[in-house]
Design an enzyme around this catalytic site. Structure first.
Site: not given
Length: 203
Positions: A89, A180, A182
């Site tokens: 990002c 993202h 994660e």
């Protein structure tokens, strides 16, 4: 041929996560689950002790303000030219050679043009499944005020797309995502980066 104890085991890479803003703790968890040692990096001198680095999401202009202090930006520029780096990002924006909407300074190591906030505001965030070059089928991608990669150079490999635009790319030892990873339970992207770091260690 005899094998010495530990000779058949892969060295565990020590990978830093730039812990200035963004969900750096979630990246640290993902790295551990992907087989790496995770280190939170808050000072430029800590870069010397890691094998690779993740620059997480957040606000890219805020990142630049923090990095302008204590020579951190210069140290980071040296690091990303030499060791594997993964930007997600805002991290993707910082790695790109050209940034639009508006133009801003960057580390300029990824041969790509990135448009900030291209998919709208926070309320336009989305969780989608994307076709990918990675093994294992479609990839869950979480977008939060995501940028868009609008142009890539000849050496940039596109690993996943959204609406015809790249969302996961690799250029040698640089990896970048506009989403993202994660925030997903799927660890394939982090495992890919851990493998890039391991390959660089063996060079």
């Amino acid at each position: 041929m005899s094998i010495e104890p530990g000779e058949d085991q892969k060295k565990i890479p020590r990978i830093g996560v730039l812990a200035i803003q963004g969900d750096y703790d979630a990246h640290a968890v993902a790295l551990r689950e992907a087989g790496a040692e995770a280190v939170l990096v808050r000072k430029p001198e800590e870069l010397a002790a890691i094998d690779g680095l993740i620059i997480p999401g957040g606000e890219s202009t805020t990142f630049l303000k923090f990095l302008a202090r204590d020579g951190f930006l210069n140290a980071l520029q040296d690091f990303v030219r030499q060791k594997p780096t993964f930007g997600t990002c805002a991290g993707c924006i910082l790695l790109a050679k050209e940034v639009l909407n508006p133009a801003q300074e960057s580390l300029a190591v990824l041969d790509a043009t990135v448009e900030r906030n291209a998919y709208g505001r926070q309320m336009d965030s989305a969780i989608l499944n994307a076709a990918t070059q990675l093994d294992g089928g479609p990839l869950e991608t979480v977008y939060i005020r995501a940028p868009r990669i609008v142009k890539t150079g000849a050496e940039v490999e596109v690993l996943a797309e959204r609406d015809g635009f790249p969302v996961l790319v690799r250029q040698r030892q640089i990896l970048a995502a506009t989403f993202h990873p994660e925030l997903s339970a799927d660890r394939r992207v982090h495992r890919l980066f851990v493998d890039l770091v391991r390959s660089a260690q063996n060079c």
